[in-house]
Design a protein around this motif. Structure first.
Motif, PDB file in Angstrom:
ATOM      1  N   THR A  11       0.545  -1.155   0.285  1.00  0.00           N
ATOM      2  CA  THR A  11      -0.145  -0.328   0.289  1.00  0.00           C
ATOM      3  C   THR A  11       0.887   1.112  -0.591  1.00  0.00           C
ATOM      4  O   THR A  11       0.462   2.128  -0.988  1.00  0.00           O
ATOM      5  CB  THR A  11      -0.819   0.061   1.295  1.00  0.00           C
ATOM      6  OG1 THR A  11       0.085   0.191   2.427  1.00  0.00           O
ATOM      7  CG2 THR A  11      -2.030  -1.233   0.949  1.00  0.00           C
ATOM      8  N   ASP A  12       2.346   1.253   0.057  1.00  0.00           N
ATOM      9  CA  ASP A  12       2.790   2.082   0.649  1.00  0.00           C
ATOM     10  C   ASP A  12       4.194   2.843   0.216  1.00  0.00           C
ATOM     11  O   ASP A  12       5.122   3.113   1.321  1.00  0.00           O
ATOM     12  CB  ASP A  12       2.743   3.586   2.066  1.00  0.00           C
ATOM     13  CG  ASP A  12       2.233   2.568   3.078  1.00  0.00           C
ATOM     14  OD1 ASP A  12       3.311   1.713   3.260  1.00  0.00           O
ATOM     15  OD2 ASP A  12       1.396   2.320   3.841  1.00  0.00           O
ATOM     16  N   ARG A  56       9.459  -8.106   7.106  1.00  0.00           N
ATOM     17  CA  ARG A  56       9.031  -9.042   5.862  1.00  0.00           C
ATOM     18  C   ARG A  56       9.018  -7.946   4.900  1.00  0.00           C
ATOM     19  O   ARG A  56       8.779  -8.409   3.941  1.00  0.00           O
ATOM     20  CB  ARG A  56       7.663 -10.094   6.937  1.00  0.00           C
ATOM     21  CG  ARG A  56       6.906 -10.597   5.811  1.00  0.00           C
ATOM     22  CD  ARG A  56       8.252 -12.089   4.430  1.00  0.00           C
ATOM     23  NE  ARG A  56       7.487 -12.297   4.177  1.00  0.00           N
ATOM     24  CZ  ARG A  56       8.313 -14.086   3.983  1.00  0.00           C
ATOM     25  NH1 ARG A  56       9.379 -14.338   3.587  1.00  0.00           N
ATOM     26  NH2 ARG A  56       7.002 -14.553   2.955  1.00  0.00           N
ATOM     27  N   ASP A  57       8.243  -6.985   5.058  1.00  0.00           N
ATOM     28  CA  ASP A  57       7.939  -6.170   3.928  1.00  0.00           C
ATOM     29  C   ASP A  57       8.945  -5.508   3.102  1.00  0.00           C
ATOM     30  O   ASP A  57       8.702  -4.460   2.186  1.00  0.00           O
ATOM     31  CB  ASP A  57       6.595  -4.986   4.226  1.00  0.00           C
ATOM     32  CG  ASP A  57       7.388  -3.628   5.634  1.00  0.00           C
ATOM     33  OD1 ASP A  57       8.382  -4.544   6.304  1.00  0.00           O
ATOM     34  OD2 ASP A  57       7.424  -2.692   4.903  1.00  0.00           O
ATOM     35  N   ASP A 128      14.100   2.353   6.425  1.00  0.00           N
ATOM     36  CA  ASP A 128      13.361   2.533   7.540  1.00  0.00           C
ATOM     37  C   ASP A 128      13.731   3.525   8.514  1.00  0.00           C
ATOM     38  O   ASP A 128      13.228   4.007   9.872  1.00  0.00           O
ATOM     39  CB  ASP A 128      11.786   1.579   8.428  1.00  0.00           C
ATOM     40  CG  ASP A 128      10.995   1.429   7.135  1.00  0.00           C
ATOM     41  OD1 ASP A 128      11.181   1.384   6.249  1.00  0.00           O
ATOM     42  OD2 ASP A 128      10.797   0.356   7.823  1.00  0.00           O
ATOM     43  N   THR A 129      14.905   4.259   8.386  1.00  0.00           N
ATOM     44  CA  THR A 129      15.885   5.252   9.025  1.00  0.00           C
ATOM     45  C   THR A 129      14.928   6.970   9.300  1.00  0.00           C
ATOM     46  O   THR A 129      13.838   7.322   9.952  1.00  0.00           O
ATOM     47  CB  THR A 129      16.714   4.922   8.874  1.00  0.00           C
ATOM     48  OG1 THR A 129      17.747   3.573   9.476  1.00  0.00           O
ATOM     49  CG2 THR A 129      17.796   5.535  10.266  1.00  0.00           C
ATOM     50  N   VAL A 130      15.484   6.921   8.174  1.00  0.00           N
ATOM     51  CA  VAL A 130      14.501   7.737   8.056  1.00  0.00           C
ATOM     52  C   VAL A 130      13.521   7.680   6.738  1.00  0.00           C
ATOM     53  O   VAL A 130      13.290   7.661   5.582  1.00  0.00           O
ATOM     54  CB  VAL A 130      15.538   9.270   6.660  1.00  0.00           C
ATOM     55  CG1 VAL A 130      14.878  10.168   6.999  1.00  0.00           C
ATOM     56  CG2 VAL A 130      16.647   9.308   7.610  1.00  0.00           C
ATOM     57  N   PHE A 131      12.048   9.065   6.942  1.00  0.00           N
ATOM     58  CA  PHE A 131      11.136   9.342   5.772  1.00  0.00           C
ATOM     59  C   PHE A 131      11.204  10.470   5.339  1.00  0.00           C
ATOM     60  O   PHE A 131      11.613  11.518   5.778  1.00  0.00           O
ATOM     61  CB  PHE A 131       9.961   8.454   6.664  1.00  0.00           C
ATOM     62  CG  PHE A 131       9.836   6.700   6.895  1.00  0.00           C
ATOM     63  CD1 PHE A 131      10.260   6.139   5.941  1.00  0.00           C
ATOM     64  CD2 PHE A 131       9.358   6.755   8.523  1.00  0.00           C
ATOM     65  CE1 PHE A 131      10.596   5.081   6.745  1.00  0.00           C
ATOM     66  CE2 PHE A 131       8.692   5.580   8.380  1.00  0.00           C
ATOM     67  CZ  PHE A 131       9.872   4.512   8.111  1.00  0.00           C
ATOM     68  N   GLY A 132       9.961  10.194   4.898  1.00  0.00           N
ATOM     69  CA  GLY A 132      10.607  11.967   4.009  1.00  0.00           C
ATOM     70  C   GLY A 132       9.840  13.069   4.959  1.00  0.00           C
ATOM     71  O   GLY A 132       8.222  12.871   5.127  1.00  0.00           O
ATOM     72  N   ARG A 161      20.457  12.330  -2.102  1.00  0.00           N
ATOM     73  CA  ARG A 161      19.184  11.616  -2.800  1.00  0.00           C
ATOM     74  C   ARG A 161      18.482  11.287  -1.118  1.00  0.00           C
ATOM     75  O   ARG A 161      19.417  10.025  -1.315  1.00  0.00           O
ATOM     76  CB  ARG A 161      18.970  11.289  -4.366  1.00  0.00           C
ATOM     77  CG  ARG A 161      19.576  12.801  -4.948  1.00  0.00           C
ATOM     78  CD  ARG A 161      18.873  12.256  -6.325  1.00  0.00           C
ATOM     79  NE  ARG A 161      17.657  11.634  -6.723  1.00  0.00           N
ATOM     80  CZ  ARG A 161      17.590  11.467  -8.181  1.00  0.00           C
ATOM     81  NH1 ARG A 161      18.893  12.016  -8.929  1.00  0.00           N
ATOM     82  NH2 ARG A 161      16.234  11.293  -8.305  1.00  0.00           N
ATOM     83  N   VAL A 162      17.491  11.603  -0.504  1.00  0.00           N
ATOM     84  CA  VAL A 162      17.175  10.155   0.524  1.00  0.00           C
ATOM     85  C   VAL A 162      16.423   9.091  -0.186  1.00  0.00           C
ATOM     86  O   VAL A 162      14.975   9.505  -0.089  1.00  0.00           O
ATOM     87  CB  VAL A 162      16.536  11.448   1.731  1.00  0.00           C
ATOM     88  CG1 VAL A 162      16.643  10.309   2.855  1.00  0.00           C
ATOM     89  CG2 VAL A 162      17.927  12.046   1.897  1.00  0.00           C
ATOM     90  N   CYS A 163      16.915   7.724  -0.532  1.00  0.00           N
ATOM     91  CA  CYS A 163      15.213   6.755  -0.798  1.00  0.00           C
ATOM     92  C   CYS A 163      14.956   6.071   0.544  1.00  0.00           C
ATOM     93  O   CYS A 163      15.865   5.009   0.764  1.00  0.00           O
ATOM     94  CB  CYS A 163      16.438   6.771  -2.024  1.00  0.00           C
ATOM     95  SG  CYS A 163      17.198   6.933  -3.057  1.00  0.00           S
ATOM     96  N   CYS A 164      13.543   6.547   1.006  1.00  0.00           N
ATOM     97  CA  CYS A 164      13.284   6.043   2.428  1.00  0.00           C
ATOM     98  C   CYS A 164      12.174   4.708   1.192  1.00  0.00           C
ATOM     99  O   CYS A 164      11.833   4.724   0.533  1.00  0.00           O
ATOM    100  CB  CYS A 164      12.560   6.947   2.725  1.00  0.00           C
ATOM    101  SG  CYS A 164      12.875   8.805   2.848  1.00  0.00           S
ATOM    102  N   ALA A 165      11.617   4.143   2.387  1.00  0.00           N
ATOM    103  CA  ALA A 165      11.004   3.197   2.208  1.00  0.00           C
ATOM    104  C   ALA A 165       9.622   3.086   2.163  1.00  0.00           C
ATOM    105  O   ALA A 165       9.247   2.109   1.333  1.00  0.00           O
ATOM    106  CB  ALA A 165      11.468   1.794   2.861  1.00  0.00           C
ATOM    107  N   HIS A 166       9.215   4.149   2.468  1.00  0.00           N
ATOM    108  CA  HIS A 166       7.868   3.346   2.542  1.00  0.00           C
ATOM    109  C   HIS A 166       6.763   5.794   1.659  1.00  0.00           C
ATOM    110  O   HIS A 166       8.141   6.665   2.538  1.00  0.00           O
ATOM    111  CB  HIS A 166       7.253   4.537   4.041  1.00  0.00           C
ATOM    112  CG  HIS A 166       7.019   2.588   4.238  1.00  0.00           C
ATOM    113  ND1 HIS A 166       6.189   1.592   3.948  1.00  0.00           N
ATOM    114  CD2 HIS A 166       7.794   1.987   5.255  1.00  0.00           C
ATOM    115  CE1 HIS A 166       6.770   0.113   4.592  1.00  0.00           C
ATOM    116  NE2 HIS A 166       8.502   0.967   5.164  1.00  0.00           N
ATOM    117  N   GLU A 167       6.088   5.866   1.178  1.00  0.00           N
ATOM    118  CA  GLU A 167       4.709   6.960   1.174  1.00  0.00           C
ATOM    119  C   GLU A 167       4.676   7.668   2.315  1.00  0.00           C
ATOM    120  O   GLU A 167       2.920   7.293   2.057  1.00  0.00           O
ATOM    121  CB  GLU A 167       4.902   6.557   0.379  1.00  0.00           C
ATOM    122  CG  GLU A 167       3.312   7.991  -0.314  1.00  0.00           C
ATOM    123  CD  GLU A 167       4.827   9.023  -0.884  1.00  0.00           C
ATOM    124  OE1 GLU A 167       4.857   9.930   0.129  1.00  0.00           O
ATOM    125  OE2 GLU A 167       5.781   8.937  -2.660  1.00  0.00           O
TER     126      GLU A 167
END
Length: 256
Positions: A11-12, A56-57, A128-132, A161-167
């Motif tokens: 989902t995100d 797991r995700d 999942d350390t840094v998100f937007g 460029r910070v590439c996070c794992a969730h929106e």
């Protein structure tokens, strides 16, 4: 030339793909289906996976992708992560010939104890350390541990460029405004990111400079965040780790 692609999953989540037109690596493919579809559509050979932590995700595609492509799997040394071929620790590096890339491995515990991030070619794959405009919850680590991890990230170049794992960006902006609603950089980020999401575009990657200007979790050294933490904790002069911990606690309470 390297091309960066954020593939939506679940989902995100985002699966990050970095390719040279022939060979690709992917970061945190929890769901293998969108990655397989992308690789097949673009006739790309998957040579390696980079895994940031054991959830797991982020790891759910490892076994199938290894079976299908024979790709190497770089991951934290944790027996719960499946199909790992190259166990890693902070201070290691990852060097590949196809595509030709090299990443420095940063130990970034806090969200989990095994969390790693990968920095190279102007990119930071930080899971999942840094998100937007946010950061991951402290499921396993302490506030002091996460603050040290964020300090390691803050030492990278501003153009990273910070590439996070969730929106999660818009929700994180809503929280940031409760602490920092007069910040013009934050308000401009909100305007731009809401426009992106209205067009179904990702808000990511961001830049480290933008995160430094707008993300309260990366501003735990700043006087205004220190003042917030002093009020929240009801005591003067909190140290930086305590400032971060107060911001994290306030977000956890805000999330309900």
């Amino acid at each position: 030339m390297l091309t960066l692609i954020p593939l939506p999953a679940f989902t995100d989540n985002y699966i990050w793909v970095l390719h040279d037109g022939r060979h690709a690596i992917a970061v945190d493919p929890g769901d293998p289906a969108p990655l397989i579809a992308f690789l097949d559509a673009n006739r790309l050979a998957l040579t390696a996976l980079l895994i940031t932590h054991h959830h797991r995700d982020h790891t759910g595609g490892n076994t199938l992708l290894h079976q299908r492509y024979g790709c190497a799997i770089y991951a934290p040394e944790n027996p719960s992560i499946p199909a790992v071929s190259h166990p890693l620790h902070g201070g290691d590096s990852v060097a590949l010939a196809q595509p030709e890339v090299r990443f420095e491995v940063l130990a970034t515990p806090g969200h989990t104890l095994d969390h790693l991030s990968y920095a190279g070619h102007g990119f930071l794959f930080c899971g999942d350390t840094v998100f937007g405009c946010g950061c991951g919850k402290l499921f396993e680590g302490s506030a002091a541990m996460m603050a040290a991890s964020l300090d390691a990230i803050l030492a990278l170049p501003d153009a990273t460029r910070v590439c996070c794992a969730h929106e999660y960006t818009l929700s994180n902006i809503d929280f940031a405004k409760t602490l920092d609603g007069g910040n013009p950089a934050l308000l401009e980020r909100e305007r731009q990111d809401r426009a992106r999401r209205s067009r179904n575009q990702p808000t990511l990657p961001s830049t480290l400079a933008l995160e430094k200007a707008t993300n309260p979790f990366l501003r735990f050294h700043d006087p205004d965040m220190t003042a917030f933490a002093a009020r929240y904790l009801n005591r003067p002069h909190p140290d930086p780790a305590e400032v971060f911990g107060a911001i994290r606690a306030a977000k956890d309470a805000w999330d309900g």
